[in-house]
Design a protein around this motif. Structure first.
Motif, mmCIF file in Angstrom:
data_model
loop_
_atom_site.group_PDB
_atom_site.id
_atom_site.type_symbol
_atom_site.label_atom_id
_atom_site.label_comp_id
_atom_site.label_asym_id
_atom_site.label_seq_id
_atom_site.Cartn_x
_atom_site.Cartn_y
_atom_site.Cartn_z
ATOM 1 N N ARG A 185 -4.987 -2.878 9.147
ATOM 2 C CA ARG A 185 -3.663 -3.457 9.394
ATOM 3 C C ARG A 185 -2.977 -2.688 10.508
ATOM 4 O O ARG A 185 -3.302 -1.528 10.771
ATOM 5 C CB ARG A 185 -2.773 -3.336 8.136
ATOM 6 C CG ARG A 185 -3.240 -4.129 6.933
ATOM 7 C CD ARG A 185 -2.985 -5.622 7.124
ATOM 8 N NE ARG A 185 -3.403 -6.395 5.964
ATOM 9 C CZ ARG A 185 -4.639 -6.851 5.772
ATOM 10 N NH1 ARG A 185 -5.593 -6.596 6.651
ATOM 11 N NH2 ARG A 185 -4.931 -7.556 4.699
ATOM 12 N N LEU A 237 0.798 -1.223 0.000
ATOM 13 C CA LEU A 237 0.000 0.000 0.000
ATOM 14 C C LEU A 237 0.838 1.284 0.000
ATOM 15 O O LEU A 237 0.623 2.168 -0.834
ATOM 16 C CB LEU A 237 -0.935 -0.016 1.225
ATOM 17 C CG LEU A 237 -1.811 1.216 1.413
ATOM 18 C CD1 LEU A 237 -2.800 1.373 0.249
ATOM 19 C CD2 LEU A 237 -2.568 1.135 2.745
ATOM 20 N N ASP A 272 -6.554 -11.357 0.884
ATOM 21 C CA ASP A 272 -6.437 -10.330 1.928
ATOM 22 C C ASP A 272 -7.222 -10.723 3.182
ATOM 23 O O ASP A 272 -8.393 -11.094 3.102
ATOM 24 C CB ASP A 272 -6.968 -8.976 1.420
ATOM 25 C CG ASP A 272 -5.873 -8.115 0.814
ATOM 26 O OD1 ASP A 272 -4.685 -8.374 1.111
ATOM 27 O OD2 ASP A 272 -6.202 -7.194 0.049
ATOM 28 N N ASN A 292 -9.917 -2.729 4.642
ATOM 29 C CA ASN A 292 -9.088 -3.603 5.496
ATOM 30 C C ASN A 292 -8.352 -2.818 6.577
ATOM 31 O O ASN A 292 -7.940 -1.678 6.352
ATOM 32 C CB ASN A 292 -7.990 -4.289 4.678
ATOM 33 C CG ASN A 292 -8.491 -5.386 3.777
ATOM 34 O OD1 ASN A 292 -7.865 -5.674 2.768
ATOM 35 N ND2 ASN A 292 -9.586 -6.017 4.126
ATOM 36 N N THR A 296 -5.748 1.966 -6.329
ATOM 37 C CA THR A 296 -7.007 1.235 -6.196
ATOM 38 C C THR A 296 -7.097 0.697 -4.777
ATOM 39 O O THR A 296 -6.185 0.002 -4.310
ATOM 40 C CB THR A 296 -7.058 0.065 -7.205
ATOM 41 O OG1 THR A 296 -6.916 0.604 -8.520
ATOM 42 C CG2 THR A 296 -8.374 -0.690 -7.097
HETATM 43 N N1 UFG Z 1 -4.013 -2.223 -0.553
HETATM 44 C C1 UFG Z 1 -4.821 -1.501 -1.399
HETATM 45 N N2 UFG Z 1 -4.308 -1.114 -2.603
HETATM 46 C C2 UFG Z 1 -3.048 -1.397 -2.998
HETATM 47 C C3 UFG Z 1 -2.217 -2.127 -2.126
HETATM 48 C C4 UFG Z 1 -2.731 -2.545 -0.896
HETATM 49 O O1 UFG Z 1 -5.975 -1.228 -1.082
HETATM 50 O O2 UFG Z 1 -2.645 -1.032 -4.101
HETATM 51 C C5 UFG Z 1 -4.532 -2.639 0.748
HETATM 52 C C6 UFG Z 1 -4.602 -4.147 0.930
HETATM 53 O O3 UFG Z 1 -5.806 -4.667 0.436
HETATM 54 C C7 UFG Z 1 -4.462 -4.272 2.436
HETATM 55 C C8 UFG Z 1 -3.604 -3.078 2.840
HETATM 56 O O4 UFG Z 1 -3.659 -2.167 1.746
HETATM 57 O O5 UFG Z 1 -5.706 -4.127 3.039
HETATM 58 C C9 UFG Z 1 -2.159 -3.427 3.089
HETATM 59 O O6 UFG Z 1 -1.671 -4.166 1.978
HETATM 60 P P1 UFG Z 1 -0.132 -4.493 1.786
HETATM 61 O O7 UFG Z 1 0.003 -5.238 0.505
HETATM 62 O O8 UFG Z 1 0.685 -3.259 1.970
HETATM 63 O O9 UFG Z 1 0.201 -5.424 3.030
HETATM 64 P P2 UFG Z 1 -0.456 -6.837 3.431
HETATM 65 O O10 UFG Z 1 -1.087 -6.614 4.763
HETATM 66 O O11 UFG Z 1 -1.267 -7.430 2.398
HETATM 67 O O12 UFG Z 1 0.875 -7.733 3.502
HETATM 68 C C10 UFG Z 1 1.769 -7.593 4.551
HETATM 69 C C11 UFG Z 1 3.181 -7.927 4.075
HETATM 70 C C12 UFG Z 1 3.298 -9.385 3.756
HETATM 71 C C13 UFG Z 1 2.753 -10.230 4.866
HETATM 72 C C14 UFG Z 1 1.369 -9.807 5.258
HETATM 73 C C15 UFG Z 1 0.901 -10.558 6.465
HETATM 74 O O13 UFG Z 1 3.509 -7.174 2.933
HETATM 75 O O14 UFG Z 1 4.662 -9.678 3.597
HETATM 76 O O15 UFG Z 1 1.365 -8.435 5.582
HETATM 77 O O16 UFG Z 1 -0.458 -10.370 6.690
HETATM 78 F F1 UFG Z 1 2.717 -11.533 4.500
#
Ligand code: UFG
Length: 337
Positions: free
Chosen positions: A232, A201, A297, A230, A217
């Motif tokens: 986090r 993100l 997700d 979501n 997006t």
């Molecule tokens: N998101 C968007 N748009 C984007 C990118 C992300 O809306 O372009 C949202 C995702 O749906 C999520 C949040 O932003 O809700 C965070 O997404 P990230 O991809 O930044 O991080 P994640 O929580 O999906 O992933 C992270 C680490 C992974 C790990 C995971 C564990 O990057 O290495 O947490 O839950 F495995």
């Protein structure tokens, strides 16, 4: 005498910030990095922050001979092990690449450490080991479940290998489960260098604000959360790096076989809240649209980080606005070349 710590993947995003904090805390640092997701110049940038040279070996830790040669040359007291591939999406498409590199790397490292009687290790794991949990805040006693991706599998397997070695071979291991590391060093000299289109993100936000991407997006606004997006637990990378120093201090002196810590702030933020914080600190309107949910997700997850706070005597100093501010300054420094 100051202890010497080997940092595998020490030029990467979290690795480079950890090298800075280790050097600032009087550790001698040796870095091994294969430059697969980092640049050699990061070593000079670390030196620009700390005033200390970085002793760098450019090598893949899966190369047992190279690693062996490094341990022959350097008197290593402990290891912080980051070196691994980390793209969840790529791991789904290329699982064997992830198993071989991440699990193979852990085995190669432990073999050489064992031979040279280096027992203290801090391992970079992830909250992904908790899977698609419905329960937050989540503490370290929560069961590790079926992985949601091959990347997650490699973290679970590496944790398990480390635990075995701690139980049966005298290894002293500290496992750190990160939530969502974001932001950059306040000096804007080091930060995340995503290859190609970012999956995460915050780099996507900063690249959009810089005009490199057209719009962000938001992956779904129909989740069961207050604003539908979501949630986090975002943690500033410098706070995370400082936790590694505390974890290394502990690994070098601990009595118990191994220990596990969540690293997060203990607070959840929605995607829309992150965007709002970014807009506030950058003074920009971030172009964004609501899109479909992204497969895999988790709806919401944040840490109970009280164990790290109490046992490692560690607390987070940076809040969400600091995270966005430093991420934006880093992006702007890249834009300036
Ligand atoms: N998101 C968007 N748009 C984007 C990118 C992300 O809306 O372009 C949202 C995702 O749906 C999520 C949040 O932003 O809700 C965070 O997404 P990230 O991809 O930044 O991080 P994640 O929580 O999906 O992933 C992270 C680490 C992974 C790990 C995971 C564990 O990057 O290495 O947490 O839950 F495995």
């Amino acid at each position: 005498m100051n202890k010497t710590i080997l940092v595998t993947g020490g030029l990467g995003y979290i690795g480079s910030h950890t090298v800075v904090e280790l050097q600032k805390n009087a550790y001698n640092v040796v870095v091994v990095d294969d430059l697969s997701n980092s640049k050699k110049e990061v070593a000079e940038r670390i030196t620009a922050i700390t005033g200390e040279p970085v002793k760098l070996y450019i090598s893949d830790i899966n190369d047992q001979d190279d690693l062996e040669a490094l341990f022959e040359l350097e008197a290593i007291d402990g290891v912080v092990h980051f070196a691994a591939f980390k793209s969840v999406g790529e791991s789904v498409n290329e699982p064997f690449k992830y198993y071989a590199n991440n699990i193979g790397g852990m085995i190669a490292l432990q073999k050489v450490m064992n031979k040279h009687r280096v027992s203290s290790v801090v391992f970079s794991s992830s909250c992904t080991v908790y899977g698609d949990t419905k329960q937050s805040p989540i503490d370290e006693t929560h069961p590790v479940v079926d992985a949601i991706s091959p990347y997650g599998t490699t973290k679970i397997v590496c944790e398990q290998i480390l635990k075995d070695l701690c139980k049966h071979s005298g290894v002293k291991g500290v496992i750190l489960r990160y939530f969502n590391p974001v932001g950059a060093h306040p000096s804007a000299r080091i930060g995340e260098l995503p290859l190609g289109v970012p999956n995460n993100l915050v780099p996507y936000i900063t690249q959009t604000a810089a005009g490199i991407r057209e719009k962000l997006t938001v992956f779904g606004n129909d989740y069961n959360t207050p604003d539908g997006t979501n949630i986090r637990d975002y943690i500033h990378v410098v706070d995370l790096a400082k936790a590694h120093v505390k974890a290394m201090d502990y690994a070098l002196t601990m009595d118990q076989e191994y220990d596990i810590f969540n690293l997060g702030t203990g607070k959840g933020h929605s995607v829309l809240e992150v965007i709002k914080a970014f807009e506030k600190v950058s003074g920009t309107d971030l172009p964004h649209v609501i899109g479909d949910r992204r497969t895999g997700d988790v709806e919401q997850i944040w840490a109970d980080a009280s164990k790290a706070e109490n046992k490692l005597e560690w607390t987070c100093q940076y809040d969400m606005e600091d995270m966005m501010d430093t991420a934006w300054k880093w992006q702007q420094s890249l834009g300036a070349g």
